[in-house]
Design an enzyme around this catalytic site. Structure first.
Site, short mmCIF file in Angstrom:
data_model
loop_
_atom_site.label_atom_id
_atom_site.label_comp_id
_atom_site.label_asym_id
_atom_site.label_seq_id
_atom_site.Cartn_x
_atom_site.Cartn_y
_atom_site.Cartn_z
CE LYS A 185 -2.88 3.28 1.35
NZ LYS A 185 -1.91 4.37 1.08
CD GLU A 260 11.36 0.69 12.44
OE1 GLU A 260 11.56 1.71 13.12
OE2 GLU A 260 11.92 -0.39 12.67
CB CYS A 294 11.34 8.72 10.88
SG CYS A 294 12.47 7.71 9.93
CD GLU A 390 7.87 12.58 13.90
OE1 GLU A 390 6.70 12.14 13.77
OE2 GLU A 390 8.86 11.95 13.55
P1 NAP Z 1 0.64 7.99 8.24
O1 NAP Z 1 -0.37 9.01 8.08
O2 NAP Z 1 0.59 7.12 9.43
O3 NAP Z 1 0.59 7.11 6.92
C1 NAP Z 1 1.42 5.99 6.71
C2 NAP Z 1 0.69 4.98 5.84
O4 NAP Z 1 -0.42 4.45 6.56
C3 NAP Z 1 0.11 5.58 4.57
O5 NAP Z 1 0.23 4.66 3.53
C4 NAP Z 1 -1.34 5.79 4.95
O6 NAP Z 1 -2.20 5.81 3.83
C5 NAP Z 1 -1.60 4.56 5.78
N1 NAP Z 1 -2.77 4.64 6.63
C6 NAP Z 1 -3.43 5.75 7.08
N2 NAP Z 1 -4.48 5.38 7.84
C7 NAP Z 1 -4.49 4.03 7.89
C8 NAP Z 1 -5.32 3.06 8.52
N3 NAP Z 1 -6.35 3.41 9.28
N4 NAP Z 1 -5.03 1.75 8.35
C9 NAP Z 1 -3.98 1.38 7.59
N5 NAP Z 1 -3.17 2.25 6.96
C10 NAP Z 1 -3.41 3.56 7.12
O7 NAP Z 1 2.11 8.62 8.24
P2 NAP Z 1 2.72 9.64 7.17
O8 NAP Z 1 2.12 10.96 7.45
O9 NAP Z 1 2.61 9.06 5.82
O10 NAP Z 1 4.26 9.60 7.55
C11 NAP Z 1 4.83 10.44 8.50
C12 NAP Z 1 5.14 9.67 9.77
O11 NAP Z 1 5.90 8.50 9.49
C13 NAP Z 1 5.99 10.45 10.74
O12 NAP Z 1 5.49 10.31 12.04
C14 NAP Z 1 7.37 9.81 10.63
O13 NAP Z 1 8.16 9.96 11.74
C15 NAP Z 1 7.02 8.41 10.35
N6 NAP Z 1 8.12 7.72 9.66
C16 NAP Z 1 8.83 6.79 10.35
C17 NAP Z 1 9.90 6.14 9.76
C18 NAP Z 1 10.68 5.11 10.51
O14 NAP Z 1 11.32 4.27 9.88
N7 NAP Z 1 10.67 5.09 11.82
C19 NAP Z 1 10.23 6.42 8.43
C20 NAP Z 1 9.49 7.37 7.75
C21 NAP Z 1 8.42 8.01 8.38
P3 NAP Z 1 -2.68 7.23 3.21
O15 NAP Z 1 -1.49 7.85 2.59
O16 NAP Z 1 -3.69 6.82 2.23
O17 NAP Z 1 -3.23 8.04 4.35
#
Ligand code: NAP
Ligand code: MG
Length: 488
Positions: A185, A260, A294, A390
Site C-alpha cells: 500500500k 517503524e 523520521c 514530532e
Molecule cells: P501515516 O499518516 O501514518 O501514513 C502511513 C501509511 O499508513 C500511509 O500509507 C497511509 O495511507 C496509511 N494509513 C493511514 N491510515 C491508515 C489506517 N487506518 N489503516 C492502515 N493504513 C493507514 O504517516 P505519514 O504521514 O505518511 O508519515 C509520517 C510519519 O511517518 C511520521 O510520524 C514519521 O516519523 C514516520 N516515519 C517513520 C519512519 C521510521 O522508519 N521510523 C520512516 C518514515 C516516516 P494514506 O497515505 O492513504 O493516508
C-alpha cells in the site's frame, strides 16, 4: 525543470494498481490529483482510490502465488531482485526526477534514494548465497539439530510518503527474498514514485501475484488488509497513531506486526566537539528534505561552555542553506509534501512561539509551493510541546546543558527512541553516550539521519514495535525460525 519521460497523455489517465500480474483500473471511480509540492499548479498524475474489492483481489492474488514463490530456490528469487535493481539503475534519473516532483525531495537526495533502492534490492538479491540457519549436535546422540527459516506467507506492507521509494523497497525486498508474497500500500501524497519499484520488478520477470500494489486511501483499504485471514503479517512505517491502531487490531488476530514510527531525535554537542562540523550535521539533520525524515534532528543539546559559539555557526550555516524548488540540483531544503502537512507544521511552530524563543525562520515562505523557512527555537523546556512531540518539518530546538549527564538525561527524556547523535572529541564521552542513550540508532560525530542498507534500522521505546528492519535484521520479521532435530 528537467522533463519526465512519461508522455502527457499518460497524465490524463489514472494510475493503475498491479494485481495478479495485471496493471488494472481500480474497481471504483474515485480519483485524486497528485500535484507537485514545489509548484502545485503542476499535475504529476491522477491517482485512483482503491476499494475494498481491490484489496480483497490483491490478497487473493498474493495468497494464490505464495506456494510456488516459496518453493523457488532463494537464488532464483534473488536473480529477479537483482534484475529489478538494474532497471532502477538504468532509469535512475527519471525516477529521481519523478520523486522530486511528486514528493518535493531535493533532487540530490532523490538521486541518492533511488540508488539506495537498487542497492537494497541487490543486498537481498544475494540472500541465496548466505547461511540459512545454524547447526549443533544433540547432547545424547551427537545427531544433528539445526534451524531453518520459512516464509510467513502473505504480508501487507503499509508505507509512508517521505521515502517513497526506499521504504517500500526495504520492506518488499526482504519480504520477497525470504519467499513471501506481498500487498504494497503506497502513501497518497507520493504513490507514483513507489509504483516505479513495481514496474521494475514486473520488467524483471516477477511472477504474477507475488507483488500486488494498492493505490489510494490507507484508512479505506487498511482495515481490509489487517483483518483478512489470508494476510499473515503487517509491516508498517508511518505515524504513531495509525501504527498503534494497526498493532492493536492485528495482534488480537494473532498476526505478526512490525512498526517503524516517529522520533524526537537529539543531537548533543559537547564542549570538545568540532563546532563547525557539528553545526553542519545539525543543519543537514534538521533541515534537509525540509525535516521530513523520521530521523531528523529535532533537539540540539549544547554544552554551555560552547553554546554561544555553536549558536553563531548554527545560525550562519542555517542562513546559507539553499531553499528552493526540489528539482533544482542545488536545493537542500525543499517544500513540505502537501498543504495539509504545511498547515500542521505552521500550527506546530505557532504553538512553539508561546513556549520558546524563535531564533530563525518561523514563517511560511512567500513563494509558490508548500515552503517553510528553516526554523530554530531556543530554550524550550523539557516538557514543552517542541521538546516532546514530532513536528514533521524544518523545525529544530537548541538548548543549553551543563554536562554529559544532563545532556543524556535530556536526550532520553522523551517517549521516542529512534536515533540520537553526539559530537565530541573524547572516546570516553562517546562510549558513555553509546552505553546510555536511549535510541535504536546512535551516531558518534555524524548527523541523526542517514542509515546504511546492510545494518539493522529501527527504534526502541515508542518509536517502534517488533523486530528491526533492513540488512541482517530483516530476516527476523519476514520469516519463522524452525528447529529441526534429525535422528536416523
Ligand atoms: P501515516 O499518516 O501514518 O501514513 C502511513 C501509511 O499508513 C500511509 O500509507 C497511509 O495511507 C496509511 N494509513 C493511514 N491510515 C491508515 C489506517 N487506518 N489503516 C492502515 N493504513 C493507514 O504517516 P505519514 O504521514 O505518511 O508519515 C509520517 C510519519 O511517518 C511520521 O510520524 C514519521 O516519523 C514516520 N516515519 C517513520 C519512519 C521510521 O522508519 N521510523 C520512516 C518514515 C516516516 P494514506 O497515505 O492513504 O493516508
Ligand atoms: Mg503529491
Amino acid at each position: 525543470m528537467s522533463s519526465l519521460a512519461s508522455p502527457t497523455a499518460e497524465l490524463a489517465k489514472p494510475a493503475q494498481n498491479l494485481i495478479g500480474g495485471e496493471w488494472q483500473e481500480v474497481r471504483g471511480h474515485d480519483t485524486y490529483e497528485d500535484r507537485s509540492p514545489s509548484d502545485p499548479s503542476l499535475m504529476v498524475g491522477i491517482v485512483p482510490l482503491s476499494t475494498d474489492d481491490d484489496a480483497v483481489a490483491a490478497i487473493a492474488a498474493a495468497a494464490g502465488a505464495a506456494p510456488e514463490w516459496a518453493a523457488l530456490p532463494a537464488a532464483a528469487r534473488g536473480a529477479i531482485l537483482n534484475r529489478a535493481a538494474g532497471v532502477i539503475e538504468r532509469d535512475q534519473e527519471r525516477i529521481a526526477t519523478l520523486m522530486s516532483r511528486e514528493m518535493g525531495k531535493p533532487l540530490r537526495e532523490a538521486r541518492g534514494e533511488t540508488l539506495r533502492a537498487a542497492a537494497i534490492l541487490r543486498f537481498f538479491g544475494a540472500e541465496g548465497q548466505r547461511p540459512t540457519g545454524a547447526r549443533w549436535e544433540q547432547s545424547a546422540s551427537g545427531a544433528p539439530v539445526y534451524t531453518v527459516r520459512r516464509p510467513l506467507g502473505v504480508i501487507a506492507l503499509i508505507t509512508p510518503w517521505n521515502f517513497p521509494l526506499a521504504i517500500p523497497t526495504w520492506k518488499l525486498a526482504p519480504a520477497l527474498a525470504y519467499g513471501n508474497t506481498a500487498i504494497l500500500k503506497l502513501a497518497q501524497p507520493a504513490p507514483l514514485t513507489g509504483l516505479e519499484l513495481a514496474r521494475a520488478l514486473d520488467e524483471a520477470g516477477l511472477p504474477a501475484g507475488v507483488l500486488n500494489v494498492l493505490l489510494g486511501s490507507g484508512s479505506r483499504v487498511g482495515p481490509v488488509l489487517i483483518d483478512h485471514p489470508q494476510v499473515d503479517a503487517i509491516s508498517f512505517t508511518g505515524s504513531e497513531t495509525v501504527g498503534h491502531g494497526i498493532r492493536d487490531r492485528a495482534t488480537v488476530l494473532g498476526k505478526k506486526v512490525q512498526l517503524e514510527l516517529g522520533g524526537q531525535n537529539p543531537l548533543i554537542v559537547m564542549d570538545d566537539a568540532p563546532l563547525t562540523r557539528a553545526a553542519g550535521a545539525a543543519v543537514a539533520g534538521a533541515f534537509w528534505s525540509a525535516g521530513q525524515k523520521c530521523t531528523a534532528t529535532r533537539r540540539i543539546l549544547v554544552h554551555e561552555r560552547v553554546y554561544d559559539a555553536f549558536l553563531e555557526t548554527l545560525r550562519e550555516q542555517t542562513g546559507r542553506a539553499v531553499v528552493g524548488d526540489a528539482e533544482d540540483a542545488a536545493t537542500e531544503v525543499g517544500p513540505l509534501v502537501s498543504e495539509a502537512q504545511l498547515d500542521d507544521v505552521v500550527a506546530g511552530i505557532d504553538r512553539g512561539r508561546g513556549e520558546a524563543q524563535l531564533l530563525a525562520g518561523g514563517e511560511r515562505l512567500d513563494r509558490t509551493g508548500w515552503f517553510v523557512a528553516p526554523t530554530i527555537f531556543a530554550d524550550a523546556a523539557p516538557d514543552a510541546f517542541l521538546s516532546c512531540e514530532e513536528i514533521f518539518g524544518p523545525v529544530t530546538t537548541v538548548s543549553r546543558v551543563g554536562d554529559l549527564d544532563e545532556a543524556i538525561a535530556r536526550a532520553n527524556d522523551v517517549r521516542f527512541g529512534l536515533s540520537a547523535s553526539i559530537f565530541t572529541g573524547s572516546i570516553a564521552t562517546a562510549h558513555a553516550f553509546a552505553a546510555r542513550a536511549q535510541a535504536g540508532m546512535l551516531h558518534i560525530n555524524s548527523q541523526t539521519a542517514g542509515a546504511e542498507i546492510h545494518v539493522p534500522f529501527g527504534g526502541i521505546k515508542s518509536s517502534a514495535w517488533g523486530p528491526h528492519e533492513q540488512g541482517t535484521a530483516a530476516v527476523e520479521f519476514y520469516t519463522d525460525q524452525i528447529t529441526v532435530y534429525e535422528d536416523a
